[in-house]
Write a protein that holds these residues in place. Structure first.
Motif, PDB file in Angstrom:
ATOM      1  N   VAL A  45       0.840  -1.205   0.000  1.00 53.84           N
ATOM      2  CA  VAL A  45       0.000   0.000   0.000  1.00 53.84           C
ATOM      3  C   VAL A  45       0.874   1.253   0.000  1.00 53.84           C
ATOM      4  CG1 VAL A  45      -1.704   1.302   1.313  1.00 53.84           C
ATOM      5  CG2 VAL A  45      -1.939  -1.162   1.083  1.00 53.84           C
ATOM      6  N   GLY A  46       1.944   1.253   0.817  1.00 53.30           N
ATOM      7  CA  GLY A  46       2.833   2.411   0.855  1.00 53.30           C
ATOM      8  C   GLY A  46       3.496   2.674  -0.479  1.00 53.30           C
ATOM      9  N   ALA A  48       2.312   1.824  -3.411  1.00 51.30           N
ATOM     10  CA  ALA A  48       1.286   2.299  -4.351  1.00 51.30           C
ATOM     11  C   ALA A  48       0.999   3.779  -4.149  1.00 51.30           C
ATOM     12  CB  ALA A  48       0.011   1.480  -4.189  1.00 51.30           C
ATOM     13  N   ILE A  49       0.989   4.232  -2.882  1.00 52.60           N
ATOM     14  CA  ILE A  49       0.696   5.640  -2.616  1.00 52.60           C
ATOM     15  C   ILE A  49       1.882   6.522  -2.979  1.00 52.60           C
ATOM     16  CG2 ILE A  49       0.209   7.299  -0.789  1.00 52.60           C
ATOM     17  CD1 ILE A  49      -1.423   5.159   0.614  1.00 52.60           C
ATOM     18  N   LEU A  50       3.066   6.135  -2.531  1.00 54.02           N
ATOM     19  CA  LEU A  50       4.244   6.977  -2.754  1.00 54.02           C
ATOM     20  C   LEU A  50       4.639   7.061  -4.223  1.00 54.02           C
ATOM     21  CD1 LEU A  50       6.462   5.932   0.294  1.00 54.02           C
ATOM     22  CD2 LEU A  50       4.989   7.933   0.063  1.00 54.02           C
ATOM     23  N   SER A  52       2.478   7.082  -6.715  1.00 61.29           N
ATOM     24  CA  SER A  52       1.405   7.669  -7.520  1.00 61.29           C
ATOM     25  C   SER A  52       1.836   9.039  -8.042  1.00 61.29           C
ATOM     26  CB  SER A  52       0.129   7.804  -6.681  1.00 61.29           C
ATOM     27  OG  SER A  52       0.374   8.622  -5.551  1.00 61.29           O
ATOM     28  N   TRP A  55       1.348  12.235  -5.612  1.00 63.74           N
ATOM     29  CA  TRP A  55       1.690  12.112  -4.196  1.00 63.74           C
ATOM     30  C   TRP A  55       2.343  13.386  -3.656  1.00 63.74           C
ATOM     31  CZ3 TRP A  55       1.088  10.793   0.430  1.00 63.74           C
ATOM     32  CH2 TRP A  55       2.110  10.876   1.366  1.00 63.74           C
ATOM     33  N   VAL A  58      -0.274  15.917  -2.881  1.00 66.99           N
ATOM     34  CA  VAL A  58      -1.045  15.518  -1.695  1.00 66.99           C
ATOM     35  C   VAL A  58      -0.219  15.730  -0.434  1.00 66.99           C
ATOM     36  CG1 VAL A  58      -2.097  13.547  -0.516  1.00 66.99           C
ATOM     37  CG2 VAL A  58      -2.479  13.894  -2.965  1.00 66.99           C
ATOM     38  N   ARG A  59       1.057  15.402  -0.484  1.00 65.60           N
ATOM     39  CA  ARG A  59       1.919  15.564   0.694  1.00 65.60           C
ATOM     40  C   ARG A  59       2.008  17.027   1.107  1.00 65.60           C
ATOM     41  NH1 ARG A  59       6.690  17.192   1.898  1.00 65.60           N
ATOM     42  NH2 ARG A  59       7.187  17.636  -0.291  1.00 65.60           N
TER      43      ARG A  59
END
Length: 288
Positions: A45-46, A48-50, A52, A55, A58-59
Motif C-alpha cells: 500500500v505504501g 502504491a501511494i508513494l 502515484s 503524491w 497531496v503531501r
C-alpha cells in the motif's frame, strides 16, 4: 505407605505437556504469519501511494510538518471544548436514555400515553440526521427569542443529547427485553415493586447484555461532538478550519483527525476488550 507432600503434588501428564507445546507452536506460527502478512500489506500500500503521480501534491497539501506544528496549539485548545461537551453529553444521554427505556417498558393501559410519547421521541430523533437536529436546535430555538443569549456550545450539546438519547434508549430497551420474564416474576414474588424490579433486577442485567453496543455508541458520540462546529463553536474542527483558511492548506484537518483518534482510541480498545471478555464468558472458554 503414606505419600510425601512432594509426591502428592499434581504434575501434568506427558500427553498434556505435548498438547501445550503444540498450542504454543500454533500460536507462534499464527503470530508470525500475521506479522509477515501485515508487513507485506503495508509495504504494498505504501509503495502504491508513494509512487502515484500526485503524491507530492497531496503531501504538500495534507502533510506539511511546519503547518501541523503551527496549528497544533489552537486545535488542541479547541479539542478541550469537545471534551467538555462530551463529558456533559455522556451524563445527560445516560440519564435521558435510561428514562426513555424505562418509559417504553412500562406495562398497563394507564401508561399508554407515556409509552406513546417515548416511542414518538425515539422514532423522531433516530430518523432525523444529527446535522439537521443541530441546525434546528442551534438556529431555531434561539430565533424564538425566549431564552436570551445562550452559548452555541450549549445548543450543540442539547442537540447531541436529544439525538443520542434516542439511540441509547433503544439499546437499553433491547437489553431489558432480553432479560427472561422469569426474572421479573421471581422479583415480584419476593415482594419487590415494579420500580424496584426494574432498578434491582431488570436494568442491571439488561445493561450487562448490551455493554458492547453502549460502548460503541459512546465511541460514535466522541466523534460527533465535532459537529458542533457547524453552529460556530470554536472547537477542534472549527479551529482546524480557521487554520486551513489561514495557511491555505489541509494539514490542520489531519491534525484534528489525529487528535480525535487519540481521544477515541482508549475507548475503542476498551470496547474490544469487554466484547472479547463477554464472548469468552459465554463460550465458557471454548473456541469458535
Amino acid at each position: 505407605m503414606a505419600s510425601t507432600p512432594s509426591e502428592a503434588v499434581w504434575r501434568p501428564s506427558e500427553l498434556e505437556l505435548g498438547r501445550r507445546a503444540t498450542r504454543r507452536q500454533q500460536s507462534t506460527k499464527s503470530v508470525l504469519i500475521a506479522l509477515v502478512s501485515s508487513i507485506v500489506f503495508v509495504v504494498v500500500v505504501g509503495w502504491a501511494i508513494l509512487s502515484s503521480p500526485g503524491w507530492e501534491d497531496v503531501r504538500r497539501a495534507f502533510f506539511d510538518p511546519e503547518i501541523a506544528l503551527a496549528s497544533f496549539p489552537s486545535i488542541l485548545a479547541g479539542l478541550w471544548v469537545n471534551i467538555q461537551v462530551l463529558f456533559v453529553a455522556a451524563i445527560a444521554v445516560a440519564i435521558l436514555g435510561t428514562t426513555l427505556a424505562v418509559l417504553r417498558s412500562l406495562r398497563g393501559p394507564v401508561f399508554f400515553p407515556l409509552r406513546a410519547l417515548a416511542t414518538i421521541y425515539t422514532d423522531l430523533f433516530r430518523g432525523i440526521p444529527l446535522l439537521i437536529v443541530l441546525y434546528l436546535v442551534g438556529f431555531g430555538l434561539p430565533a424564538l427569542g425566549v431564552f436570551g443569549r445562550v452559548p452555541v456550545v450549549l445548543w450543540g450539546t442539547i442537540a447531541i443529547v436529544l439525538t443520542y438519547s434516542a439511540y441509547i434508549a433503544e439499546v437499553l430497551r433491547a437489553g431489558m427485553e432480553a432479560v427472561h420474564p422469569s426474572q421479573r416474576v421471581a422479583a415480584r414474588s419476593l415482594g419487590l415493586s415494579h420500580a424496584q424490579t426494574l432498578r434491582i433486577v431488570v436494568i442491571p442485567q439488561g445493561v450487562r447484555k448490551v455493554v458492547p453496543a453502549l460502548m460503541n455508541d459512546f465511541v460514535s458520540l466522541q466523534k460527533d461532538v465535532g459537529l458542533i462546529s457547524v453552529l460556530g463553536a470554536v472547537d477542534a474542527v472549527r479551529a482546524a478550519q480557521i487554520a486551513a483558511a489561514e495557511y491555505y492548506n489541509f494539514t490542520p484537518y489531519i491534525v484534528a483527525a489525529l487528535l480525535f483518534v487519540a481521544m477515541a482510541l482508549p475507548m475503542i480498545r476498551l470496547t474490544d476488550y469487554v466484547s472479547a471478555r463477554l464472548a469468552k464468558r459465554e463460550q465458557m472458554g471454548g473456541t469458535v
